[in-house]
Design a protein around this motif. Structure first.
Motif, mmCIF file in Angstrom:
data_model
loop_
_atom_site.group_PDB
_atom_site.id
_atom_site.type_symbol
_atom_site.label_atom_id
_atom_site.label_comp_id
_atom_site.label_asym_id
_atom_site.label_seq_id
_atom_site.Cartn_x
_atom_site.Cartn_y
_atom_site.Cartn_z
ATOM 1 N N VAL A 271 0.860 -1.183 0.000
ATOM 2 C CA VAL A 271 0.000 0.000 0.000
ATOM 3 C C VAL A 271 0.896 1.232 0.000
ATOM 4 C CG1 VAL A 271 -1.734 1.317 1.275
ATOM 5 C CG2 VAL A 271 -1.850 -1.177 1.234
ATOM 6 N N MET A 272 0.538 2.233 -0.793
ATOM 7 C CA MET A 272 1.354 3.450 -0.884
ATOM 8 C C MET A 272 0.576 4.623 -0.315
ATOM 9 S SD MET A 272 3.033 2.746 -4.629
ATOM 10 C CE MET A 272 4.551 3.614 -4.309
ATOM 11 N N GLY B 203 8.084 14.512 1.111
ATOM 12 C CA GLY B 203 7.994 13.116 0.691
ATOM 13 C C GLY B 203 6.987 12.943 -0.428
ATOM 14 N N ASN B 204 7.080 11.814 -1.110
ATOM 15 C CA ASN B 204 6.155 11.532 -2.206
ATOM 16 C C ASN B 204 4.846 10.942 -1.695
ATOM 17 O OD1 ASN B 204 7.908 12.409 -4.215
ATOM 18 N ND2 ASN B 204 8.885 10.410 -4.389
ATOM 19 N N VAL C 297 -2.294 4.843 -14.625
ATOM 20 C CA VAL C 297 -3.361 5.147 -13.657
ATOM 21 C C VAL C 297 -2.801 5.668 -12.339
ATOM 22 C CG1 VAL C 297 -5.022 3.521 -14.614
ATOM 23 C CG2 VAL C 297 -3.377 2.731 -12.900
ATOM 24 N N TYR C 298 -1.480 5.579 -12.160
ATOM 25 C CA TYR C 298 -0.868 6.007 -10.897
ATOM 26 C C TYR C 298 -0.147 7.340 -11.075
ATOM 27 C CZ TYR C 298 -1.706 1.129 -9.757
ATOM 28 O OH TYR C 298 -2.300 -0.086 -9.544
ATOM 29 N N LYS C 299 -0.233 8.173 -10.050
ATOM 30 C CA LYS C 299 0.426 9.471 -10.091
ATOM 31 C C LYS C 299 1.249 9.648 -8.819
ATOM 32 C CE LYS C 299 -2.098 13.119 -9.394
ATOM 33 N NZ LYS C 299 -3.056 14.238 -9.582
ATOM 34 N N GLU C 300 2.461 10.168 -8.973
ATOM 35 C CA GLU C 300 3.356 10.427 -7.850
ATOM 36 C C GLU C 300 3.648 11.919 -7.798
ATOM 37 O OE1 GLU C 300 7.100 8.036 -7.145
ATOM 38 O OE2 GLU C 300 7.982 9.956 -7.764
#
Length: 270
Positions: free
Chosen positions: A10-11, A40-41, A58-61
């Protein structure tokens, strides 16, 4: 998508909880007066961007900055009584950061936060509706989960977006003005739902050139006020860097400001 362990499956989507763990660790060791920050990211998922050829789309950082303030602002000083920290200290830290990176106030819009992690908070967006900052007083329900009894004030800044918004800014300076600033105070009777951010925004729209600062220095609710009303005492600093302002000019600005506050917020002078 391919975690090294179950702990990494999990992020995080916010820096908030890691900071609260650090506060809990310190408070339980008799170190309760704390000011923390962290870069932090954080990571986000948008199913609308799903692309079979690029599963990562679909993921964004994005990079974030978190600020936590809690405990006493002053404690054990011979020259100053003990004083609890407040939300306004946190807001001042955020304002100083915005000033330092060159973010203009006219480019920002403040709204009330609906985040349940806050008992009271604000969201600061750009004119395009992109959330840049969320800050406020953390809810007692959340603090209880971390076994914390003292208030905690938290701000989270989307550093990636702030850097994009200010990347073209040039660092400039001007000499300190030789002409004096003028201070004026207003005691405003407003509805309980009105927030100071609305007053500040209307004031800055009313006078964009000569209004240098708007500060709230007192809030009163209770006896001798009509039901559903509260009183804000607000200080306004005016300054013309090219000449000394006269009473006629100052009065005209203040009357325009008062008229706009009455029109847009139904504010009354006490």
């Amino acid at each position: 998508m391919n975690p090294l362990s179950s702990d990494l499956g999990v992020m995080r989507q916010t820096l908030l909880y890691g900071g609260l763990e650090s506060i809990e660790h310190n408070v339980k060791r008799k170190n309760a007066n704390l000011k923390f920050f962290e870069f932090g990211n954080c990571y986000f998922f948008d199913p609308e961007k799903e692309n079979p050829e690029n599963p990562m789309q679909v993921y964004k950082e994005e990079n974030y900055m978190g600020i936590w303030v809690t405990g006493k602002r002053v404690e054990g000083s011979w020259a100053h009584p003990n004083e609890d920290t407040t939300y306004y200290e946190l807001a001042a830290h955020v304002q100083n950061i915005l000033n330092r990176i060159g973010m203009k106030q006219g480019a920002l819009v403040q709204k009330k936060s609906e985040n349940p992690d806050f008992s009271a908070g604000v969201v600061i967006e750009n004119r395009g509706g992109k959330k840049l900052i969320e800050m406020g007083i953390l809810s007692k329900k959340l603090l209880k989960q971390f076994d914390l009894q003292q208030p905690v004030y938290f701000a989270e800044l989307n550093w990636t977006q702030l850097m994009k918004a200010t990347k073209k800014n040039e660092v400039t300076f001007t000499e300190i003005s030789k002409h004096p600033a003028v201070s004026r105070d207003l005691a405003l009777l407003v509805d309980n739902a009105v927030e100071f951010a609305q007053i500040e925004q209307i004031a800055r729209q009313s006078e964009k050139k000569l209004l240098k600062k708007v500060e709230l220095f007192d809030v009163y609710e209770g006896k001798n006020l009509p039901a559903g009303k509260k009183s804000y005492a607000v200080n306004f600093i005016l300054q013309d860097t090219e000449k000394t302002m006269n009473d006629k000019q100052i009065d005209a600005i203040m009357q325009k400001l008062i008229a706009n506050l009455k029109k847009q917020l139904n504010a009354e002078l006490r």
